[in-house]
Scaffold this motif. Structure first.
Motif, PDB file in Angstrom:
ATOM      1  N   HIS A 122      29.474  36.616  35.751  1.00 14.27           N
ATOM      2  CA  HIS A 122      30.614  36.029  35.031  1.00 14.27           C
ATOM      3  C   HIS A 122      30.339  34.564  34.693  1.00 14.27           C
ATOM      4  CE1 HIS A 122      32.898  39.369  37.136  1.00 14.27           C
ATOM      5  NE2 HIS A 122      33.199  39.551  35.871  1.00 14.27           N
ATOM      6  N   THR A 160      39.696  35.452  42.013  1.00 14.00           N
ATOM      7  CA  THR A 160      38.528  34.638  42.368  1.00 14.00           C
ATOM      8  C   THR A 160      37.533  35.403  43.234  1.00 14.00           C
ATOM      9  OG1 THR A 160      39.785  33.704  44.226  1.00 14.00           O
ATOM     10  CG2 THR A 160      39.749  32.454  42.164  1.00 14.00           C
ATOM     11  N   LEU A 201      37.188  34.172  32.558  1.00  9.53           N
ATOM     12  CA  LEU A 201      37.620  34.161  33.956  1.00  9.53           C
ATOM     13  C   LEU A 201      39.127  34.136  34.183  1.00  9.53           C
ATOM     14  CD1 LEU A 201      35.107  31.473  35.304  1.00  9.53           C
ATOM     15  CD2 LEU A 201      34.761  33.944  35.131  1.00  9.53           C
ATOM     16  N   ILE A 252      34.885  37.240  41.048  1.00  8.53           N
ATOM     17  CA  ILE A 252      34.007  36.492  40.143  1.00  8.53           C
ATOM     18  C   ILE A 252      32.590  36.448  40.707  1.00  8.53           C
ATOM     19  CG2 ILE A 252      33.556  34.227  39.126  1.00  8.53           C
ATOM     20  CD1 ILE A 252      36.581  33.834  38.980  1.00  8.53           C
TER      21      ILE A 252
END
Length: 249
Positions: free
Chosen positions: A152, A145, A140, A148
């Motif tokens: 993931h 963000t 990550l 994601i």
């Protein structure tokens, strides 16, 4: 044709409002500043819209802009509302571009730094850093963000979910917190892919259901010769296969 001309505009110095026609007017302030204003009516309400100042906006440009805005009014569009919508869209686009540079690791480090003094011990902060560095960052760290997904999160958790359930559970919670922090800052929208209830609960078994692996104690080396002889004398091929496996490890 408008009522004003270029020479008039240059020499106007008395404060007031000077009409050019069709709602376009030149406003002269006591300070000498001159600016263009368009007056129009939408939905029964009279509105005024600034078109810029002199000399940046010349007479011809002001008339062209006024004409374009009147075209919107004829279509039932409020030019002021349209301008504000455009401004907000541009601001959002700029914010989106800026947020693309803020990765999961950036948010995590900022969160840890902000919370460090509020945690009971430095050890807790170190545990946060260690688990994220070891397990989460390889997957990550460089991702925005907003990008994601559940896949993931599963890629991070699946390898350790059953063999290190306590660590995996804490890691999941920490990833959820980091993504929540990103959402609060306006860096992502939608549901949190690391949330447990109603989400990951459906994809991986709860810790309470995981069977603890119990390893048998190793055979003392001094007892190995007798054990091997007993296996060999048993006669069954499967026992001899065990002997072969031990000898070829």
């Amino acid at each position: 044709m408008g009522k004003l001309n270029i020479k008039q505009i240059e020499h106007l110095s008395i404060p007031g409002t000077y009409e050019d026609g069709d709602g376009l007017r030149l406003v002269v302030k006591a300070s000498g500043k001159k600016s263009w204003v368009l007056r129009f009516q939408v939905g029964g309400k009279r509105r005024e819209m600034g078109l810029g100042g002199v000399p940046d906006v010349k007479l011809r440009d002001a008339r062209n802009e006024a004409f374009a805005q009147r075209q919107l009014v004829q279509k039932g569009v409020d030019p002021l509302a349209e301008r504000e919508a455009t401004r907000l869209a541009l601001a959002k686009a700029m914010l989106t571009d800026q947020s693309r540079a803020i990765t999961f690791k950036c948010i995590a480090l900022e969160y840890i730094a902000a919370q460090r003094n509020g945690w009971k011990s430095a050890k807790h902060a170190q545990q946060w850093e260690n688990t994220l560095t070891t397990y989460a960052y390889p997957v990550l760290a460089t991702l925005n963000t907003e990008d994601i997904t559940t896949e993931h999160i599963l890629k991070v958790l699946t390898p350790i979910w059953q063999i290190k359930p306590a660590t995996a559970s804490r890691l999941r919670n920490r990833m959820e917190i980091v993504l929540d922090a990103a959402k609060v800052r306006g860096l992502r929208e939608g549901e949190n892919p690391a949330r447990w209830r109603g989400h990951l609960y459906k994809l991986v078994p709860p810790r309470a259901r995981l069977k603890t692996v119990v390893h048998h104690p190793a055979l003392p080396w001094g007892e190995m010769p007798a054990f091997m002889q007993e296996l060999w004398l048993h006669g069954d091929l499967s026992y001899k296969a065990i002997v072969l496996s031990v000898l070829t490890v």
